[in-house]
Design an enzyme around this catalytic site. Sequence first.
Site, PDB file in Angstrom:
ATOM      1  N   ASN A 102       1.322   3.107  -2.280  1.00 30.00           N
ATOM      2  CA  ASN A 102       2.420   2.517  -2.330  1.00 30.00           C
ATOM      3  C   ASN A 102       3.064   2.375  -3.785  1.00 30.00           C
ATOM      4  OD1 ASN A 102       4.660   0.520  -2.162  1.00 30.00           O
ATOM      5  ND2 ASN A 102       3.460  -1.171  -1.400  1.00 30.00           N
ATOM      6  N   LYS A 109       5.614   0.864  -4.958  1.00 29.17           N
ATOM      7  CA  LYS A 109       6.290  -0.528  -5.118  1.00 29.17           C
ATOM      8  C   LYS A 109       7.721  -0.192  -5.777  1.00 29.17           C
ATOM      9  CE  LYS A 109       2.084  -2.988  -4.232  1.00 29.17           C
ATOM     10  NZ  LYS A 109       1.250  -4.125  -4.294  1.00 29.17           N
ATOM     11  N   HIS A 152       4.973  -5.115   4.570  1.00 28.21           N
ATOM     12  CA  HIS A 152       4.261  -5.543   3.387  1.00 28.21           C
ATOM     13  C   HIS A 152       4.314  -6.928   2.915  1.00 28.21           C
ATOM     14  CE1 HIS A 152       2.658  -5.187  -0.640  1.00 28.21           C
ATOM     15  NE2 HIS A 152       2.092  -4.315  -0.170  1.00 28.21           N
ATOM     16  N   GLU A 188       4.593  -8.414   0.255  1.00 26.73           N
ATOM     17  CA  GLU A 188       5.594  -8.595  -0.882  1.00 26.73           C
ATOM     18  C   GLU A 188       6.973  -8.906   0.133  1.00 26.73           C
ATOM     19  OE1 GLU A 188       4.615  -5.558  -3.311  1.00 26.73           O
ATOM     20  OE2 GLU A 188       2.755  -6.526  -3.766  1.00 26.73           O
ATOM     21  N   GLU A 200      -4.474  -5.594   4.382  1.00 24.64           N
ATOM     22  CA  GLU A 200      -4.198  -6.094   2.871  1.00 24.64           C
ATOM     23  C   GLU A 200      -4.255  -7.688   2.687  1.00 24.64           C
ATOM     24  OE1 GLU A 200      -1.991  -2.493   0.763  1.00 24.64           O
ATOM     25  OE2 GLU A 200      -0.628  -3.890   1.625  1.00 24.64           O
ATOM     26  N   GLY A 242      -3.125  -6.738  -6.252  1.00 26.86           N
ATOM     27  CA  GLY A 242      -2.788  -6.674  -7.594  1.00 26.86           C
ATOM     28  C   GLY A 242      -3.443  -7.701  -8.485  1.00 26.86           C
ATOM     29  N   SER A 269      -6.365  -4.165  -4.284  1.00 24.51           N
ATOM     30  CA  SER A 269      -7.139  -3.478  -5.304  1.00 24.51           C
ATOM     31  C   SER A 269      -8.209  -2.382  -5.234  1.00 24.51           C
ATOM     32  CB  SER A 269      -7.767  -4.950  -6.138  1.00 24.51           C
ATOM     33  OG  SER A 269      -7.107  -5.861  -6.564  1.00 24.51           O
TER      34      SER A 269
HETATM   35  P1  13P Z   1      -2.910  -3.156  -5.599  1.00 27.64           P
HETATM   36  O1  13P Z   1      -3.830  -1.825  -5.120  1.00 27.64           O
HETATM   37  O2  13P Z   1      -2.246  -2.936  -6.628  1.00 27.64           O
HETATM   38  O3  13P Z   1      -3.686  -4.432  -5.098  1.00 27.64           O
HETATM   39  O4  13P Z   1      -1.673  -3.177  -4.445  1.00 27.64           O
HETATM   40  C1  13P Z   1      -2.097  -3.141  -3.132  1.00 27.64           C
HETATM   41  C2  13P Z   1      -1.023  -2.872  -2.236  1.00 27.64           C
HETATM   42  O5  13P Z   1      -0.071  -3.894  -2.056  1.00 27.64           O
HETATM   43  C3  13P Z   1      -0.728  -1.629  -1.379  1.00 27.64           C
HETATM   44  O6  13P Z   1       0.496  -1.795  -0.391  1.00 27.64           O
END
Ligand code: 13P
Length: 258
Positions: free
Chosen positions: A10, A12, A101, A103, A173, A179, A220
């Site tokens: 992803n 983002k 997601h 976010e 997740e 992150g 992560s």
């Molecule tokens: P990270 O791997 O940067 O923690 O992000 C995970 C994520 O949100 C994948 O959709």
Amino acid sequence: MARKYMIAGNWKMNNTAAEGVALIKDMKAQCDGKCCCCENAPEVVVCPPFTTLSAVIAEANGTPLKVGAQNIHWEEKGAYTGEISGAMLNEVGVTHVIIGHSERRQYFGETDETVNKRVKAALKHGLVCIVCIGETLAERESDQTKAVIERQVRGALADLTAEDMKNIVLAYEPVWAIGTGKVATDEQAQEVHAFVRGLLKSMFSCPCVAENTRILYGGSMKPGNAAGLLAQPDIDGGLIGGAALKAADFLAIVKSVK
Ligand code: 13P
């Protein structure tokens, strides 16, 4: 039937078209065909921002790499500023789409109901949905993890049939692991994945749904912790954020699938 692993990146809001193409070129150069020919080679997907999609699709042409979008709207067209339709995604040529997601849930008002509407639209347009679920730190600390996950899974998959489920991949997740560098332990992740699989068993009369649905872990995931997570019986792959932006890291995770 063994579930085929999936490693999905992803991106983002990272990578312009030029940067995305450079990353794919880098992956192709470093992979040299070797990442995709082991017996258990996973399905590998990258999900760039909308404006980067066509360039990445063109660059990935002729490789086993699949390309997905990061969102889809439920309406076919109309006055929905900033949204993107299934027909638009079909036209550009994506095969996958990330939906719900955390976010989007946190910053853009996504709810279980809108996630479900987007899933139905994506299925109608023949796309494989990577549906995200996950609890916040406060929810985990107040022992709400399973209740939250159950609500999200039931909400996202409302009205879906066993046939629809062939095009659904779930991604667990935990929000507190995204992150932050704070990864769930292998055991913490496995516990939730097993819970989700049990939930699928109770939701669908055909046991095939729980047996065949892939559940990815995200949060992560890095080259250093991927192997342990991916070795868990109910973890069928990863949804990778930060580490998907570096060819070497992403490919190292792909190669962690045993
Ligand atoms: P990270 O791997 O940067 O923690 O992000 C995970 C994520 O949100 C994948 O959709």
